[in-house]
Design a protein around this motif. Structure first.
Motif, short mmCIF file in Angstrom:
data_model
loop_
_atom_site.label_atom_id
_atom_site.label_comp_id
_atom_site.label_asym_id
_atom_site.label_seq_id
_atom_site.Cartn_x
_atom_site.Cartn_y
_atom_site.Cartn_z
N SER A 17 65.73 -63.38 69.88
CA SER A 17 65.11 -64.68 69.72
C SER A 17 64.50 -65.18 71.01
O SER A 17 65.12 -65.08 72.09
CB SER A 17 66.16 -65.68 69.23
N SER A 18 63.29 -65.69 70.95
CA SER A 18 62.50 -66.26 72.06
C SER A 18 61.88 -65.19 72.95
O SER A 18 61.14 -65.52 73.88
CB SER A 18 63.33 -67.23 72.92
N PHE A 19 62.21 -63.90 72.72
CA PHE A 19 61.60 -62.81 73.47
C PHE A 19 60.37 -62.30 72.71
O PHE A 19 60.36 -62.32 71.49
CB PHE A 19 62.58 -61.64 73.65
N PRO A 20 59.33 -61.84 73.43
CA PRO A 20 58.19 -61.24 72.73
C PRO A 20 58.61 -59.94 72.04
O PRO A 20 59.63 -59.34 72.38
CB PRO A 20 57.19 -60.97 73.86
N ASP A 21 57.79 -59.50 71.07
CA ASP A 21 58.15 -58.32 70.29
C ASP A 21 58.29 -57.06 71.15
O ASP A 21 59.10 -56.18 70.86
CB ASP A 21 57.10 -58.08 69.20
N ASN A 22 57.50 -56.96 72.21
CA ASN A 22 57.52 -55.75 73.05
C ASN A 22 58.24 -55.97 74.37
O ASN A 22 57.93 -55.31 75.36
CB ASN A 22 56.09 -55.29 73.32
N TRP A 23 59.23 -56.84 74.37
CA TRP A 23 59.92 -57.18 75.62
C TRP A 23 60.54 -55.96 76.29
O TRP A 23 60.60 -55.87 77.52
CB TRP A 23 61.00 -58.23 75.36
N TYR A 24 61.01 -55.00 75.50
CA TYR A 24 61.70 -53.83 76.06
C TYR A 24 60.75 -52.93 76.83
O TYR A 24 61.18 -52.23 77.76
CB TYR A 24 62.41 -53.04 74.95
N PHE A 25 59.47 -52.95 76.50
CA PHE A 25 58.51 -52.19 77.29
C PHE A 25 58.35 -52.79 78.69
O PHE A 25 58.26 -52.08 79.69
CB PHE A 25 57.15 -52.12 76.59
N PHE A 63 63.51 -57.81 85.13
CA PHE A 63 63.94 -57.41 83.79
C PHE A 63 63.28 -58.28 82.73
O PHE A 63 62.94 -57.81 81.64
CB PHE A 63 65.46 -57.52 83.67
N PHE A 64 63.08 -59.56 83.06
CA PHE A 64 62.43 -60.49 82.13
C PHE A 64 60.95 -60.70 82.48
O PHE A 64 60.35 -61.69 82.08
CB PHE A 64 63.16 -61.83 82.14
N GLY A 65 60.38 -59.78 83.22
CA GLY A 65 58.98 -59.88 83.60
C GLY A 65 58.82 -60.55 84.95
O GLY A 65 59.79 -60.94 85.61
#
Length: 361
Positions: free
Chosen positions: A300-308, A159-161
């Motif tokens: 916060s602290s997540f990249p802008d495209n984290w949901y992709f 989920f977090f890569g």
């Protein structure tokens, strides 16, 4: 536990090919080697209490010896504690004469320490003479306790890569494998079904409580911090995530019992109730990812495209879950095909484990 062949094979496969054993075997193989002797130890305990033969006490001693001599003390401590608690649990529910069996169990534990003493005592002495025993790692080890938000990785491991694909965006202490609590989708779906199996109710209660306690100790909770606040030797100087070995094993056992119930049970309503929780969890995670994508949710602290990244990595777990749930439903309408469908669940388990390992390793 006298489960059917297919249920036993499923439970064994779930543990042997669990993400826990795979990633720790790839990174620090001694830790996996120290813990993989637990099934043999519990088998010896079961057989000794059932047949009262000293050879199973020797087998118990052998499994403890092999764990100790694997050279990674933290998983060995978990193995010893769990084996002792399981012995106490089995003795309490045992209806036969207990005293003689208790002595033989004690002999097995003592034998394990006696044989491994040639390595164990010099290792303990070296530990207390080394700087490791004096260094205060309280704050560092507490920082390795997982935030509650990471419970999602129990269902969706990436989920977090994933560090292997270089899109892991979780900003935390430790490596990827030190933040991983994933066990497997198929076993988790089967666990609630075990609660309906009255024949194994005592076992289900023991393994479920063990699973919940061990899992909770990986998270940043007041109860988890006690281990470090009281400076418990060996454990307070170790990373907390490694207790996930216990969770992985207990979930595997519960899933085997759940599969056994499903094979022998014809109640469609209970099956629906049993998988409803899993279904709601997947719907909840999927809805959150969809909402985040549509609204470009910023965290916060997540990249802008984290949901992709999360959405892409949620596809396989969701597919495995949907397939497993469909198989469980079909089994209640095609009773005679249940063993065949059970084999399909094993294939799904193995395939999902292979995909996880192939991606990581």
């Amino acid at each position: 536990l006298k489960l059917s062949v297919i249920s036993s094979y499923f439970g064994g496969t779930a543990f042997a090919f669990s993400a826990t054993l795979q990633i720790w075997n790839a990174e620090i193989w001694q830790s996996a080697h120290s813990f993989l002797w637990l099934p043999l130890a519990l088998f010896a305990i079961e057989k000794l209490l059932a047949e009262n033969k000293i050879k199973y006490g020797i087998l118990l001693g052998f499994s403890i010896t092999m764990s100790i001599m694997a050279g990674y003390i933290q998983p060995t401590i978990y193995l010893l504690i769990f084996s002792l608690l399981y012995s106490i649990f089995r003795i309490i529910i045992l209806k036969k004469r207990k005293i003689q069996r208790v002595f033989k169990l004690g002999f097995g534990f003592v034998l394990g320490f006696a044989i491994s003493a040639v390595q164990l005592f010099p290792a303990i002495e070296a530990y207390f003479l080394s700087p490791r025993s004096r260094i205060q790692l309280h704050d560092l080890n507490i920082s390795f306790l997982l935030p509650i938000s990471q419970v999602v990785t129990l269902i969706a491991p990436d989920f977090f890569g994933n560090i292997a694909t270089q899109n892991w965006f979780l900003n935390r202490p430790g490596q990827y494998y030190e933040n991983m609590i994933y066990i497997g989708i198929v076993p988790l779906i089967l666990v609630p079904l075990a609660l309906f199996f009255k024949k194994y109710l005592n076992y289900v209660a023991f393994f479920l409580i063990s699973a919940l306690i061990s899992l909770s100790l990986t998270f940043d909770l007041p109860t988890s911090r006690l281990i470090y606040d009281f400076s418990i030797p060996f454990l307070s100087n170790a990373i907390p995530i490694r207790i996930i070995f216990i969770t992985s094993f207990t979930v595997s056992i519960l899933s085997a019992i759940g599969l056994e119930w499903w094979i022998t049970e014809k109640d469609k309503r209970k099956t629906l109730v049993g998988i409803l929780l899993s279904l709601l969890i997947f719907i909840g995670i999927g809805s959150f990812i969809y909402y985040s994508t549509v609204n470009s949710l910023k965290i916060s602290s997540f990249p802008d495209n984290w949901y992709f990244i999360s959405a892409r990595n949620f596809v396989i777990p969701l597919g495995v879950a949907i397939g497993s749930i469909l198989v469980l439903f079909l089994g209640q309408y095609f009773i005679k095909a249940k063993k065949f469908l059970g084999a399909i669940l094993i294939i799904a388990l193995f395939s999902s484990s292979f995909l996880f390992a192939h991606k990581y390793i």
